[in-house]
Design a protein around this motif. Structure first.
Motif, PDB file in Angstrom:
ATOM      1  N   HIS A  46      -3.020  -5.551   8.960  1.00  0.00           N
ATOM      2  CA  HIS A  46      -2.668  -6.863   9.500  1.00  0.00           C
ATOM      3  C   HIS A  46      -1.414  -7.373   8.807  1.00  0.00           C
ATOM      4  O   HIS A  46      -1.049  -6.905   7.721  1.00  0.00           O
ATOM      5  CB  HIS A  46      -3.818  -7.867   9.343  1.00  0.00           C
TER       6      HIS A  46
ATOM      7  N   ASP B 200      -6.220  -5.768   3.033  1.00  0.00           N
ATOM      8  CA  ASP B 200      -6.522  -6.554   1.838  1.00  0.00           C
ATOM      9  C   ASP B 200      -7.279  -5.750   0.771  1.00  0.00           C
ATOM     10  O   ASP B 200      -8.204  -4.999   1.077  1.00  0.00           O
ATOM     11  CB  ASP B 200      -7.324  -7.798   2.212  1.00  0.00           C
TER      12      ASP B 200
ATOM     13  N   HIS C  49      -0.459  -4.547   6.023  1.00  0.00           N
ATOM     14  CA  HIS C  49      -1.217  -4.117   4.848  1.00  0.00           C
ATOM     15  C   HIS C  49      -2.711  -4.276   5.136  1.00  0.00           C
ATOM     16  O   HIS C  49      -3.092  -4.781   6.192  1.00  0.00           O
ATOM     17  CB  HIS C  49      -0.827  -4.980   3.636  1.00  0.00           C
TER      18      HIS C  49
ATOM     19  N   TRP D 119     -11.853 -10.428   9.912  1.00  0.00           N
ATOM     20  CA  TRP D 119     -11.415  -9.098  10.346  1.00  0.00           C
ATOM     21  C   TRP D 119     -11.906  -8.012   9.405  1.00  0.00           C
ATOM     22  O   TRP D 119     -12.204  -8.256   8.246  1.00  0.00           O
ATOM     23  CB  TRP D 119      -9.901  -9.039  10.536  1.00  0.00           C
TER      24      TRP D 119
ATOM     25  N   ARG E 283      -8.956 -18.937   2.660  1.00  0.00           N
ATOM     26  CA  ARG E 283      -9.237 -17.505   2.801  1.00  0.00           C
ATOM     27  C   ARG E 283     -10.337 -17.058   1.843  1.00  0.00           C
ATOM     28  O   ARG E 283     -10.324 -17.435   0.673  1.00  0.00           O
ATOM     29  CB  ARG E 283      -7.958 -16.721   2.503  1.00  0.00           C
TER      30      ARG E 283
HETATM   31 FE   LIG Z   1      -3.771  -9.871   3.986  1.00  0.00          FE
END
Ligand SMILES: [Fe+2]
Length: 283
Positions: free
Chosen positions: A257, A104, A102, A250, A272
């Protein structure tokens, strides 16, 4: 600052940087350019507070807290805790997040520019992140297929097109009713121009894409599945292994990813931060 290739074709490790210190403007420009050229950038063995991690992330743009608000970091809501650890029988973070290919925030109108993770605790086995290069996947398509994709607009919604069973470990992290209420349908081009580099990449052909504007549902689904199969081939992939203190960032507009599943009894914790694109970027 020194750079070393992580894989063939994409991915870079930067050395000689301490992210606990502010990065001077000129050095940051070098890092920014290297990052957008390499798509994945790793800086190993850092020792960061939540505030220091957030300061680094903010250099790349505006963070936005995740819709799953029960696992925001207590000091900074912009940090989401990913963890399989439990305290008093209750999870301290989001476990099994994103264990399918997917991109983000592709379910949002203004999606994510980049995502950064700070590795706090590494499991004995697994926990790698897989990346798939969507510039290369697009570039390799025959000219006639590229022409067919030009102008196609995909319909996105929070979720994993391939797994909507809420009890599965590879479903998109389950939302509560309030969180679900915030989610709607959004549109993004299937072959999308990168807002910063200007290169075209396949965009979120796996994950949140459920249909294509003006196309019958089964036909759209078949096309998205075909693109997903093509775009996630081994030859486009890079596998990243984490050590404690590693920081990875990224580029969401040029990559898919996927997290990999970890034994629930084997502790893993990451922080995150997700940084948004700017409104008005081509979509
Ligand atoms: Fe993700």
């Amino acid at each position: 600052m020194e750079f070393r290739n992580l894989g063939e074709g994409f991915g870079l490790e930067a050395r000689g940087i301490d992210l606990a210190q502010p990065i001077p403007e000129e050095a940051f420009r070098t890092l920014w350019n290297a990052f957008f050229a390499a798509q994945v950038l790793v800086i190993r063995g850092q020792k960061l507070s939540a505030t220091q991690f957030l300061s680094f992330a903010r250099r790349f743009g505006r963070p936005e807290p995740h819709v799953i608000d029960q696992f925001h970091h207590p000091e900074h809501a912009d940090i989401l805790i990913l963890s399989n650890r439990k305290k008093d029988g209750k999870p301290i973070g989001l476990a099994d997040a994103g264990t399918y290919f997917h991109t983000d925030y592709s379910y949002l109108d203004v999606p994510a520019r980049c995502t950064t993770l700070y590795s706090v605790e590494v499991p004995k086995q697994g926990g790698d992140t897989l990346f798939a290069n969507q510039y290369a996947a697009y570039d390799d398509l025959p000219a006639g297929f590229k022409a067919e994709l030009a102008g196609l607009v995909a319909l996105h919604h929070y979720g994993n097109r391939d797994d909507q069973d809420k009890t599965s470990r590879t479903v998109a992290s389950v939302l509560n009713e309030t969180q679900e209420g915030k989610m709607g349908w959004v549109k993004h081009r299937v072959a999308r121009k990168h807002p910063i580099t200007g290169r075209t990449a396949l965009y979120a052909v796996s994950g949140s894409s459920f249909g294509i504007e003006g196309m019958a549902e089964d036909e759209a689904r078949a096309l998205l599945d075909e693109l997903k199969e093509h775009a996630t081939q081994e030859k486009y992939r890079l596998r990243l292994k984490y050590g404690v203190g590693d920081v990875v960032i990224w580029d969401n507009a040029s990559l898919l990813h996927s997290a990999t599943l970890v034994d629930p009894e084997d502790p893993r914790t990451l922080w995150r931060i997700t940084i948004k694109e700017e409104r008005g970027a081509p979509s």
